[in-house]
Design an enzyme around this catalytic site. Structure first.
Site, PDB file in Angstrom:
ATOM      1  N   GLU A 189       0.814  -1.230   0.000  1.00 40.28           N
ATOM      2  CA  GLU A 189       0.000   0.000   0.000  1.00 40.28           C
ATOM      3  C   GLU A 189       0.844   1.276   0.000  1.00 40.28           C
ATOM      4  O   GLU A 189       0.495   2.256   0.660  1.00 40.28           O
ATOM      5  CB  GLU A 189      -0.959   0.013   1.197  1.00 40.28           C
ATOM      6  CG  GLU A 189      -2.008  -1.075   1.136  1.00 40.28           C
ATOM      7  CD  GLU A 189      -3.158  -0.854   2.119  1.00 40.28           C
ATOM      8  OE1 GLU A 189      -2.951  -0.158   3.123  1.00 40.28           O
ATOM      9  OE2 GLU A 189      -4.247  -1.380   1.864  1.00 40.28           O
ATOM     10  N   GLU A 261      -6.800  -7.805  -0.732  1.00 49.21           N
ATOM     11  CA  GLU A 261      -7.381  -7.787   0.616  1.00 49.21           C
ATOM     12  C   GLU A 261      -8.864  -7.474   0.561  1.00 49.21           C
ATOM     13  O   GLU A 261      -9.257  -6.325   0.374  1.00 49.21           O
ATOM     14  CB  GLU A 261      -6.688  -6.735   1.503  1.00 49.21           C
ATOM     15  CG  GLU A 261      -5.246  -7.063   1.812  1.00 49.21           C
ATOM     16  CD  GLU A 261      -4.586  -6.043   2.739  1.00 49.21           C
ATOM     17  OE1 GLU A 261      -5.308  -5.333   3.475  1.00 49.21           O
ATOM     18  OE2 GLU A 261      -3.343  -5.964   2.708  1.00 49.21           O
TER      19      GLU A 261
HETATM   20  C1  GAL Z   1      -4.595  -2.649   4.890  1.00 46.82           C
HETATM   21  C2  GAL Z   1      -3.208  -3.212   5.076  1.00 46.82           C
HETATM   22  C3  GAL Z   1      -3.248  -4.490   5.910  1.00 46.82           C
HETATM   23  C4  GAL Z   1      -4.092  -4.283   7.130  1.00 46.82           C
HETATM   24  C5  GAL Z   1      -5.465  -3.816   6.717  1.00 46.82           C
HETATM   25  C6  GAL Z   1      -6.403  -3.562   7.874  1.00 46.82           C
HETATM   26  O1  GAL Z   1      -4.555  -1.324   4.556  1.00 46.82           O
HETATM   27  O2  GAL Z   1      -2.620  -3.501   3.845  1.00 46.82           O
HETATM   28  O3  GAL Z   1      -1.953  -4.854   6.248  1.00 46.82           O
HETATM   29  O4  GAL Z   1      -3.483  -3.346   7.928  1.00 46.82           O
HETATM   30  O5  GAL Z   1      -5.356  -2.606   6.046  1.00 46.82           O
HETATM   31  O6  GAL Z   1      -6.573  -4.704   8.604  1.00 46.82           O
END
Ligand code: GAL
Length: 831
Positions: A189, A261
């Site tokens: 990110e 994600e």
């Molecule tokens: C994303 C990040 C993850 C985790 C998630 C929230 O932005 O890439 O590592 O932090 O948010 O759980």
């Protein structure tokens, strides 16, 4: 511009070729991975990837096979994990690949299960992990600038990345070597913070360096970068993170649409209630993604697990990292989320060829209702009909047939005729997990030991001195939560003062001449606070000892690593009633990292420690407690209930289970009072919904993995607590996590399936009613529905005494009293 595009297209084509070639290593079972604009191409075939995140250090090696198998049974074909740099390299060039950091063993388990793997090296990983995974000792290296173009950072990052890649290569873990890894990630990110970094040129150079360095590793599978929205290096695939990613389009013409994600829930902090993302909404997001040409999707998290030891970042992230994931913190199947998604995976997998090879046709049925058809050359087709209205159910006609599509849902029609699945219609049972008391309940006999604080009340015992109030992370290299700042001053007559300490957090204890003058902790968010307490100075030498404690280091944001902790410059002042100020900020301060008990490893309960069974104190800060207990029988997950304690650390048989803080009560947020799966789910801007636990203890139960316990009957197990703030261990007890009430809804023609777990059986069927409107599983509001006697009798006969049962809802259930209408709700109890 056009020339640029052509050059880019050429380089992409070349990349695909290179990836394919490198991926091919002679050998019987090697797998070739490349990609095109539709999908990953594995051994010449476009595939859909249904993946789930399981972070190996957040569980134990003994749990891994079961977690992975459950993921596979849940319809996934891939497991994803980050790599945890500061866990693997706690000190420069001292490595740890043991126990829950045995990453190779984890990948071998994935391989054994016949699944693919996604390796997200980072090595900056965010992840609510301490310091985002970056080792704090990096700060000791001269001229180090995190995540920018500079030799020290790039050298360390490359060294660690290469180490991990080589370990994987040595074990033949990459697809081209016959292993499971089909994708690799570098950075994390970066695009979200890039424009806020202090040096834009350096940031650009760095992110391109990351991509080049990664590609030089020759792993034979593609490299991805998530959320690299602008400035995407040409030799990586840009991917999406979020609650929804159907509108995402990777830059570059032949890149597949990858969702790294899909947040299945959210992480918890000590002051926050529990986040829940409804199963209907997760399913909606997934179906929308595949409807809109998505082909690689990963659940973050599929199993969240536990932040053992000092691993939680944030700060203020709890020890539990349950995440409301399809597998709960302990590895239990979370229903209905797990089952509802499994059913979706089955349907999507049956449509795989259509999704990645079919010609796509879209029909807008209204501004938020869309039908999408994927047609193969053989004429067969698969369809979706989505309704993105927040609260408007629709009736539509598609290809001559009528469909009712509930608001905020997607219907999936694998043959473009019959709805095989609708994301809003949950056919899976709901299981309510309960914490069952075990034999050790209330029966723990405690002995205790005071933390040896005396040397801390002088200004002599310490590692070094300075005339400045120093930053804590740099000073202590994050070896402990605790850092002592000690000084002295000589006064004439006895005098009253107010002591003021300005600190950047997270906690502060102040002692004057060995007496605790007060304690304060920061508010989650703005960690800066001012400590204030009345103190009395005596004639002669007075000692001021300040103990600063961190609660997990920051893990996210532009330049997050520079966010200070500890007293940093203060000021530290004494102000008399007459307004006389003594500024101690530039006194000589003596520093000492950590507590004696940590140094002596009291948690290992070595012989020779003088534990006392007498006059076990309560509400005494800085106290160690110890008790032995019998491991609860059976195979259900074990938790320790720390109700009554304040703040500290809990150990079982020498294993650090994590920080505890049951005195921290979660705030009341609007999101505890409304839950509708319809409409966008977010966890910020006061738009939270479906929260539970407002006003309750933030985290009361702490996971004790079975492998930490001696199970043999009569075998002793030891629990050690370090109670930092003063609590009462009298009510501490061990429990097991079991399925309690189970519930299911059915429409006529459906089968009602109920299942217990861990050998438990259905002891009663409590409800079989139509039109139940209030309450929730385990607590339906009596009288809100109409009970069907025939249904209750039939389900009781079929289910009681069984581990699981299936009963069809037929006409026979339509009792005269209820006139047999609508949805039948069944509740049973497992015990
Ligand atoms: C994303 C990040 C993850 C985790 C998630 C929230 O932005 O890439 O590592 O932090 O948010 O759980």
């Amino acid at each position: 511009m056009r020339a640029n595009n052509t050059a880019r297209a050429l380089s992409l084509a070349l990349l695909v070729l290179v990836v394919s070639v490198l991926g091919f290593v002679p050998g019987a079972s090697c797998t070739e991975v490349s990609y095109d604009e539709r999908a990953l191409v594995i051994d010449g075939q476009r595939r859909i990837i249904l993946s789930g995140s399981i972070h190996y250090p957040r569980s134990t090696p003994e749990m891994w096979p079961d977690l992975i198998q459950k993921a596979k049974d849940g319809g996934l074909n891939t497991i994803e994990t980050y790599v945890f740099w500061n866990g693997h390299e706690p000190r420069p060039r001292q490595y740890n690949f043991e126990g829950n950091y045995d990453i190779m063993r984890f990948f071998k388990e994935v391989q054994k299960a016949g699944m693919y793997a996604i390796l997200r090296i980072g090595p900056y990983i965010c992840g609510e992990w301490n310091y985002g995974g970056l080792p704090a000792w990096l700060r000791d290296i001269p001229d180090m600038q995190f995540r920018l173009h500079n030799e020290p950072f790039e050298r360390e990052m490359e060294t660690f990345t290469t180490l991990i890649v080589n370990k994987m290569k040595d074990a033949n873990m990459f697809a081209g070597q016959g292993g499971p890894i089909i994708l690799t990630q570098i950075e994390n990110e970066y695009g979200n913070v890039q424009s806020n970094l202090p040096d834009q040129e350096s940031a650009t150079k760095y992110i391109h360096w990351c991509a080049d360095m990664a590609n030089k590793q020759n792993v034979g599978v593609p490299w991805i970068m998530c959320q690299q929205s602008n400035d995407v290096p040409p030799n990586v695939i840009e991917t999406c993170n979020g609650f929804y990613c159907h509108d995402f389009k990777p830059k570059g013409s032949n890149m597949p649409k990858i969702w790294t994600e899909n947040w299945t829930g959210w992480f918890k902090a000590w002051d926050k209630p529990d986040y829940h993302r409804p199963a209907e909404d997760v399913a909606y997001a997934v179906a929308m993604f595949f409807q809109n040409r998505g082909s690689v999707q990963n659940y973050y998290m599929y199993h969240g697990g536990t932040n053992f030891g000092r691993t939680s970042g944030g700060p203020y992230i709890t020890t539990t990292y349950d995440y409301d994931a399809p597998l709960d913190e302990y590895g239990n199947i979370r229903q209905p989320k797990y089952g509802h998604l499994k059913a979706l995976h089955t349907v999507l997998t049956s449509m795989e060829k259509h999704l990645v090879y079919g010609q796509q046709n879209e029909t807008n049925l209204d501004d938020k209702v869309k039908a999408t058809k994927y047609t193969l050359d053989d004429g067969s087709s698969a369809c979706f009909i989505s309704n993105s209205h927040d609260n408007k159910d629709v009736n539509v006609t598609f290809e001559g047939s009528a469909y009712q599509v509930p608001a905020w849902s997607v219907s999936v029609l694998p043959d473009c005729k019959t709805v095989a699945y609708n994301t809003a219609k949950v056919k899976t049972q709901t299981s309510v997990m309960v914490k069952k008391e075990s034999a050790a309940k209330g029966g723990l006999k405690w002995s205790w030991l005071p933390e040896f604080l005396r040397p801390s009340f002088t200004d002599s015992y310490g590692s070094f001195k300075s005339n400045e109030l120093l930053e804590q992370i740099v000073t202590g290299a994050d070896e402990s939560d605790y850092l002592w700042y000690k000084t002295s001053l000589t006064r004439g007559p006895k005098e009253q003062f107010t002591l003021y300490v300005n600190t950047t957090g997270h906690e502060l204890y102040a002692f004057v001449n060995g007496e605790l003058a007060g304690y304060k902790h920061a508010v989650n968010g703005p960690y800066l606070f001012q400590f204030e307490a009345p103190v009395t100075l005596k004639p002669g030498k007075n000692y001021i000892s300040l103990l600063s404690a961190t609660v997990g280091l920051k893990n996210y944001g532009a330049s997050f690593e520079l966010m200070p902790a500890g007293i940093v410059g203060g000021p530290v002042k004494l102000v008399s009633a007459h307004g006389n100020t003594i500024d101690l900020s530039n006194n000589t301060w003596t520093y000492k990292t950590g507590l004696f008990g940590e140094q002596k490893q009291i948690h290992l309960d070595k012989p020779g420690l003088r534990w006392s069974p007498f006059a076990v104190p309560t509400n005494r800060p800085f106290t160690w407690y110890k008790a032995t207990f019998q491991a609860p029988a059976g195979t259900e997950a074990v938790v320790v209930d720390l109700v009554g304690l304040n703040k500290g650390v809990v150990y079982v048989n020498g294993h650090n289970l994590g920080r505890y803080w049951p005195s921290y009560v979660a705030g009341d947020m609007d999101g505890c009072h409304r839950c509708d799966y319809r409409g966008e789910y977010v966890t910020w801007n006061n738009q939270e919904k479906c929260l539970t636990g407002c006003g309750e203890v933030g985290q009361r139960f702490y996971h004790v993995p079975r492998s930490f316990l001696n199970a043999a009957h009569g075998a002793p197990n030891t629990v050690v607590l370090f109670e930092e703030a003063g609590g009462d261990p009298a009510k501490v007890n061990f429990r097991t996590v079991a399925v309690g009430p189970v519930c299911a809804d059915a429409e006529k023609g459906d089968a009602v399936t109920l299942a217990c777990a861990h050998g438990r059986t259905i002891s009663s069927v409590d409800t079989a009613s139509f039109g139940v409107s209030g309450g929730q599983c385990g607590a339906y509001e009596g009288g809100s529905g109409c009970e069907s006697k025939p249904a209750l009798e039939a389900i009781t006969a079929a289910c009681v005494g069984k581990k699981w049962c299936t009963v069809s809802y037929t006409d026979a259930f339509d009792s005269a009293d209820c006139k047999g209408s609508g949805v039948l709700t069944v509740q049973a109890t497992c015990s």
